[in-house]
Design an enzyme around this catalytic site. Structure first.
Site, PDB file in Angstrom:
ATOM      1  N   GLY A  50      11.839 -22.995 -13.347  1.00  0.00           N
ATOM      2  CA  GLY A  50      11.893 -22.882 -14.795  1.00  0.00           C
ATOM      3  C   GLY A  50      12.262 -24.201 -15.439  1.00  0.00           C
ATOM      4  O   GLY A  50      12.112 -25.268 -14.846  1.00  0.00           O
ATOM      5  N   CYS A  51      12.772 -24.139 -16.647  1.00  0.00           N
ATOM      6  CA  CYS A  51      13.157 -25.343 -17.377  1.00  0.00           C
ATOM      7  C   CYS A  51      14.203 -26.127 -16.589  1.00  0.00           C
ATOM      8  O   CYS A  51      15.199 -25.559 -16.126  1.00  0.00           O
ATOM      9  CB  CYS A  51      13.719 -24.961 -18.746  1.00  0.00           C
ATOM     10  SG  CYS A  51      14.336 -26.366 -19.704  1.00  0.00           S
ATOM     11  N   PHE A  52      13.976 -27.409 -16.451  1.00  0.00           N
ATOM     12  CA  PHE A  52      14.898 -28.208 -15.636  1.00  0.00           C
ATOM     13  C   PHE A  52      16.276 -28.374 -16.252  1.00  0.00           C
ATOM     14  O   PHE A  52      17.232 -28.736 -15.561  1.00  0.00           O
ATOM     15  CB  PHE A  52      14.312 -29.572 -15.261  1.00  0.00           C
ATOM     16  CG  PHE A  52      13.586 -30.343 -16.326  1.00  0.00           C
ATOM     17  CD1 PHE A  52      13.884 -30.224 -17.675  1.00  0.00           C
ATOM     18  CD2 PHE A  52      12.573 -31.227 -15.955  1.00  0.00           C
ATOM     19  CE1 PHE A  52      13.203 -30.963 -18.637  1.00  0.00           C
ATOM     20  CE2 PHE A  52      11.885 -31.975 -16.909  1.00  0.00           C
ATOM     21  CZ  PHE A  52      12.211 -31.842 -18.260  1.00  0.00           C
TER      22      PHE A  52
END
Length: 228
Positions: A50-52
């Protein structure tokens, strides 16, 4: 600072994301049966989930981690930029290169936290409100030893029915990691009140502290400025 996540999108999708994850809240899972021998010298593994921002934020709070850098893996250097990766057609995944001291934490514990806390490994090409192959669950091992341990752990967790659905995490060896733009580094630590962070990522930090208190440290290890 350039802000690239939409507040409107985050708010609009928050309820749907919470509903989608209702059956798979962070929870303790078995430790890997197969792990590395303790050895000297730093070690790195690249993890995507997912979003880092959230993945980086989680591992910055893990004891034994010496550095966690947000970036891109899976594609080529020319497309290792946020605006291009966001299209979802570059092969890149938002990733985090986790460097750790094997005398203080093991690869197995890093993977245990990755699967249990940092993301939901049963979601295909999405995490929470974020959709697309750039948000896939993927491990980019540094060598075959890491790949073998990761594969064995996925099999172990699936056989133990540790999650409500099969793990979809891919193992993608031989890929180069490219650090993300400076404004993405330390984003959670620098923006704890940002709505996306509050809704999607701060609960992961709380889960790490609750589920793995022996691996939690209150003060995160920060990247600072990363040269591109």
């Amino acid at each position: 600072m350039k802000i690239v996540k939409s507040l409107i999108l985050s708010a609009a999708l928050a309820l749907g994301a919470a509903t989608a994850r209702a059956d798979e809240k962070p929870h303790t899972i078995p430790a890997p049966i197969q792990d590395e021998m303790i050895h000297q010298g730093p070690e790195s593994i690249v993890l995507a989930g997912g979003c880092f921002w959230g993945v980086q934020g989680v591992f910055q709070h893990v004891k034994g981690v010496t550095r966690a850098v947000s970036g891109y893996a899976g594609g080529v250097a020319a497309t290792a930029h946020y605006d291009l990766t966001s299209r979802g057609d570059t092969g890149h995944a938002e990733s985090v290169r986790v460097t750790f001291d094997p005398t203080k934490t093991s690869l197995g514990r890093i993977l245990q936290i990755y699967f249990a806390v940092a993301h939901d490994p049963t979601e295909l090409n999405r995490q929470g409100p974020d959709y697309g192959t750039q948000y896939r669950s993927a491990i980019f091992p540094s060598d075959e030893g890491q790949a073998s341990i990761a594969r064995a752990y996925i099999t172990q967790l699936d056989q133990a029915h540790a999650f409500h659905a099969p793990i979809v995490t891919t193992i993608e060896p031989g890929k180069t990691f490219y650090p993300a733009e400076a404004y993405h580094q330390d984003f959670l630590a620098l923006n704890p009140d940002y709505p996306y962070i509050v809704i999607n990522d701060l609960p992961k930090i709380a889960a790490l502290r609750r589920l793995y208190p022996g691996s939690y440290r209150d003060r995160p290890v920060l990247v600072g400025i990363v040269a591109r």
